[in-house]
Design an enzyme around this catalytic site. Structure first.
Site, PDB file in Angstrom:
ATOM      1  N   HIS A  49       0.807  -1.221   0.000  1.00  0.00           N
ATOM      2  CA  HIS A  49       0.000   0.000   0.000  1.00  0.00           C
ATOM      3  C   HIS A  49       0.841   1.273   0.000  1.00  0.00           C
ATOM      4  CE1 HIS A  49      -3.789  -2.068   0.297  1.00  0.00           C
ATOM      5  NE2 HIS A  49      -3.356  -2.774   1.323  1.00  0.00           N
ATOM      6  N   GLN A 151      -0.247 -13.902   3.706  1.00  0.00           N
ATOM      7  CA  GLN A 151      -1.401 -13.252   4.312  1.00  0.00           C
ATOM      8  C   GLN A 151      -2.696 -13.969   3.947  1.00  0.00           C
ATOM      9  OE1 GLN A 151       0.104  -8.740   3.878  1.00  0.00           O
ATOM     10  NE2 GLN A 151      -2.006  -8.926   4.589  1.00  0.00           N
ATOM     11  N   GLU A 153      -6.524 -13.192   4.113  1.00  0.00           N
ATOM     12  CA  GLU A 153      -7.323 -11.983   4.314  1.00  0.00           C
ATOM     13  C   GLU A 153      -8.590 -11.952   3.461  1.00  0.00           C
ATOM     14  OE1 GLU A 153      -4.801  -8.649   3.320  1.00  0.00           O
ATOM     15  OE2 GLU A 153      -3.666  -9.838   1.885  1.00  0.00           O
ATOM     16  N   ALA A 178      -8.082  -5.875   8.084  1.00  0.00           N
ATOM     17  CA  ALA A 178      -8.882  -4.908   7.323  1.00  0.00           C
ATOM     18  C   ALA A 178      -9.560  -5.571   6.127  1.00  0.00           C
ATOM     19  CB  ALA A 178      -8.002  -3.746   6.870  1.00  0.00           C
ATOM     20  N   ASP A 179      -8.778  -6.277   5.313  1.00  0.00           N
ATOM     21  CA  ASP A 179      -9.355  -6.942   4.145  1.00  0.00           C
ATOM     22  C   ASP A 179     -10.247  -8.104   4.553  1.00  0.00           C
ATOM     23  OD1 ASP A 179      -8.342  -5.568   1.747  1.00  0.00           O
ATOM     24  OD2 ASP A 179      -6.383  -6.123   2.516  1.00  0.00           O
TER      25      ASP A 179
END
Length: 267
Positions: A49, A151, A153, A178-179
């Protein structure tokens, strides 16, 4: 050069140590070095990000190198070409986002290992990681010292978690709150009871499979929860968030403005 490669972060995970980290999103070696002097066990350099180039990542690895904090690089994706570049500049621990299936996990493992264990391209004479060809037996040492984290997610990844955990060469699984919460239908609400239940269950399953479990929690109370549930590498803050909070708080001491930091914030 008769040097031995070591990866203290990976060794700590193997020994079951709890390791506290910080997210680095500012993209500068100056800020990375400041963070490295604070004493965090690991520092996540965010290439997903944050607008980091490979050269930015290189400079941050150099800045962190003299200190005890261990760098972890998160890539924008698990492409074989990008993995090769980042390993060559000296990354020893990678975090690959959005790994949804065991097949994706196997592809990432292959991209990070030299033959015959994988398909990583050979170019040690131009690689900082090999001290430009000076480290004896570098390829075997690199395979052994590499730490690979993936990850989980998404809802799909949750369904495939057990299969992902069976993939040889995966050292740990990082839960992306978050995701994950968005994928489960609770956007920007990782604190929802159902999301919390799933996170706790995931951490248990990861540790039960003999892998390390990781998490990013910008809320200290959530970080403590994850540690209590068994997560053993937890990032407890993001540099840009800490910076903006400090700026807003200081300004509010002198001007009648409502600090945006008083609002509920998430990553």
């Amino acid at each position: 050069m008769n040097a031995l490669l070591s990866n203290p972060f990976k060794e700590g995970l193997r020994e079951g140590d709890t390791q506290i980290g910080l997210w680095l999103s500012s993209t500068t070696s100056y800020m990375a070095e400041i963070a490295a002097t604070s004493g965090y066990d690991w520092l996540l350099i965010d290439g997903e990000h944050a607008p980091n180039t490979v050269q930015d990542l290189y400079h941050q690895l150099q800045a962190i190198a003299p200190y005890a904090s261990q760098p972890v690089i998160r890539l924008i994706e698990g492409s074989k070409a990008l993995i090769k570049q980042v390993l060559d500049i000296g990354a020893q621990t990678l975090l690959i986002p959005m790994v949804d299936t065991a097949e994706q996990a196997r592809q990432v493992v292959s991209a990070t290992r030299y033959p015959p264990l994988g398909q990583r391209g050979v170019g040690a004479s131009v690689a900082r990681a090999a001290r430009w060809g000076r480290i004896d037996n570098y390829m075997a040492q690199a395979n052994e010292s590499l730490c690979l984290l993936v990850q989980v997610e998404s809802k799909v990844a949750l369904e495939n978690l057990d299969a992902i955990l069976e993939v040889e060469g995966i050292d740990g699984v990082f839960i992306g709150p978050a995701d994950l919460s968005a994928s489960l239908g609770y956007p920007d609400n990782a604190g929802h009871p159902e999301v919390q239940r799933i996170i706790e269950s995931c951490i248990y399953r990861i540790r039960a499979a003999g892998k390390a479990a990781g998490f990013l929690a910008v809320d200290p109370a959530m970080a403590q929860k994850c540690l209590a549930w068994g997560a053993n590498f937890v990032a407890v803050g993001v540099d840009t968030m800490l910076y903006t909070e400090a700026l807003d708080s200081r300004l509010a001491m002198f001007k009648s403005v409502q600090s945006v930091s008083t609002a509920k914030r998430s990553y």
